[in-house]
Design an enzyme around this catalytic site. Sequence first.
Site, PDB file in Angstrom:
ATOM      1  N   GLU A  46       0.817  -1.213   0.000  1.00  0.00           N
ATOM      2  CA  GLU A  46       0.000   0.000   0.000  1.00  0.00           C
ATOM      3  C   GLU A  46       0.849   1.261   0.000  1.00  0.00           C
ATOM      4  O   GLU A  46       0.506   2.250  -0.656  1.00  0.00           O
ATOM      5  CB  GLU A  46      -0.956  -0.001   1.195  1.00  0.00           C
ATOM      6  CG  GLU A  46      -2.088  -1.011   1.098  1.00  0.00           C
ATOM      7  CD  GLU A  46      -3.015  -0.745  -0.069  1.00  0.00           C
ATOM      8  OE1 GLU A  46      -3.098   0.423  -0.525  1.00  0.00           O
ATOM      9  OE2 GLU A  46      -3.651  -1.695  -0.546  1.00  0.00           O
ATOM     10  N   TYR A 129      -6.804   6.732   3.897  1.00  0.00           N
ATOM     11  CA  TYR A 129      -6.930   5.771   2.799  1.00  0.00           C
ATOM     12  C   TYR A 129      -6.079   4.533   3.056  1.00  0.00           C
ATOM     13  O   TYR A 129      -6.564   3.394   3.001  1.00  0.00           O
ATOM     14  CB  TYR A 129      -6.517   6.426   1.473  1.00  0.00           C
ATOM     15  CG  TYR A 129      -6.459   5.445   0.324  1.00  0.00           C
ATOM     16  CD1 TYR A 129      -7.573   5.231  -0.472  1.00  0.00           C
ATOM     17  CD2 TYR A 129      -5.302   4.731   0.054  1.00  0.00           C
ATOM     18  CE1 TYR A 129      -7.537   4.318  -1.516  1.00  0.00           C
ATOM     19  CE2 TYR A 129      -5.254   3.808  -0.980  1.00  0.00           C
ATOM     20  CZ  TYR A 129      -6.379   3.613  -1.766  1.00  0.00           C
ATOM     21  OH  TYR A 129      -6.333   2.697  -2.788  1.00  0.00           O
ATOM     22  N   ASP A 147     -10.260   6.749  -3.184  1.00  0.00           N
ATOM     23  CA  ASP A 147      -9.265   7.465  -3.978  1.00  0.00           C
ATOM     24  C   ASP A 147      -9.965   7.996  -5.217  1.00  0.00           C
ATOM     25  O   ASP A 147     -11.201   7.980  -5.313  1.00  0.00           O
ATOM     26  CB  ASP A 147      -8.084   6.562  -4.320  1.00  0.00           C
ATOM     27  CG  ASP A 147      -8.482   5.391  -5.209  1.00  0.00           C
ATOM     28  OD1 ASP A 147      -9.693   5.228  -5.501  1.00  0.00           O
ATOM     29  OD2 ASP A 147      -7.583   4.642  -5.631  1.00  0.00           O
TER      30      ASP A 147
END
Length: 403
Positions: A46, A129, A147
């Site tokens: 990520e 996020y 996103d």
Amino acid sequence: MTKPAHARHAAELRALVRVLLRWFGHNARNLPWRRTLDPYAIWVAEVMLQQTRVSTVQSYWERWMRELPDLPALARAHPRRLRKLWEGLGYYRRLDHLHSAARLILEQHAGRFPHTYDEILKLPGIGPYTAGAIASAAFNLPTPVVDGNVARVLSRFYSRPLTARSADSWALATRLVQIAARCMPVALLPLAEPGRPDTAPLCPPCSALNQALMELGATICLPHNPRCTDCPLRSRCLHARQGGADPGRATRRSPAEPRRLVACLVRSDGHWLLHQRGTGVNRGYWELPVFELPSDRPPSGHFPTDPESWFEFEPSPTQGPPTIVHHITRFRYHVEIRAARLKRPWPPGHWLTPRQLQNRPLSRLTTKILQQWTSTAGATAKHPEHDPAPHKRHASEGPTLLK
């Protein structure tokens, strides 16, 4: 008896979740980090994926996991080794945060990755996020992710001007992932062995919902020319029903700001002159002498602009390879590559052999410049050599040669 509006809306959301999970199970891209539930491996993926293309990240992630397979290995790794593994990915501050967070987890959590959203969010370099992506993928927590891809899917589906930062986008994504939490894990059939669907890895439903929305935006619901005929939501999507008219966007991305750079290639007896950045986005990485040319715009702040620095170098009057284009954050740099000579000692500089260049982490711009030089002018053009040879130069007379 007609159902109340809120009941109809809840039923529509449940139907939407079922369609997304089913579609993702049959269409998920075969990405290596989708085969694991290890929070460390998911976290590394990520962070690498922040502002970086999936196709670029895959080889970096696989090499990283071979070299540093667990969190203690990352926490104890030397910064130079980490920079070399990260070389070329850009946005190098992500690496500093990754290393700091690993050390913090080792010291404060006994090496065990935090398993709640709030604890994950406290780690250096982690925002809502990334925290949501890790929490849902590793622990099946109903934490949303929004996103640009997710916001675009939701904006078109509901025909509303939603963005990645709008509260309405996050509220919708939260409702969907909370419904997904009550579903069964999703078998990712594209990741199964050929002819053996029973080998498909199981994806936690919260993660499958989040990834389905992202996947749909990245592969089907494209910013331009969306593939509506291939979309599993087309029968319910207001964007498709209204003939493909996009809802107005709340914000638009500002165009990149142009700047001009000159890169000086100084070579002596087969050695190249570089320096190690001590501050800025490339901190700790080795870089060629690069200077930002004055203009009517404020300097970007990423490269030196001090005119005194120019007095150290004598660039060739003719430009070398074609100008290259390089991007850092909101700036678009047009870089002239010029062979040059040192007119006097340059204290930050070090002379490096080609082997030393291979072993040291280079900034992405420097890598691009050297590749361009080698493939064009460097193969045929005569490079002005600096004299005396580096092995005869005393440190007080100029740059030192690193051994």
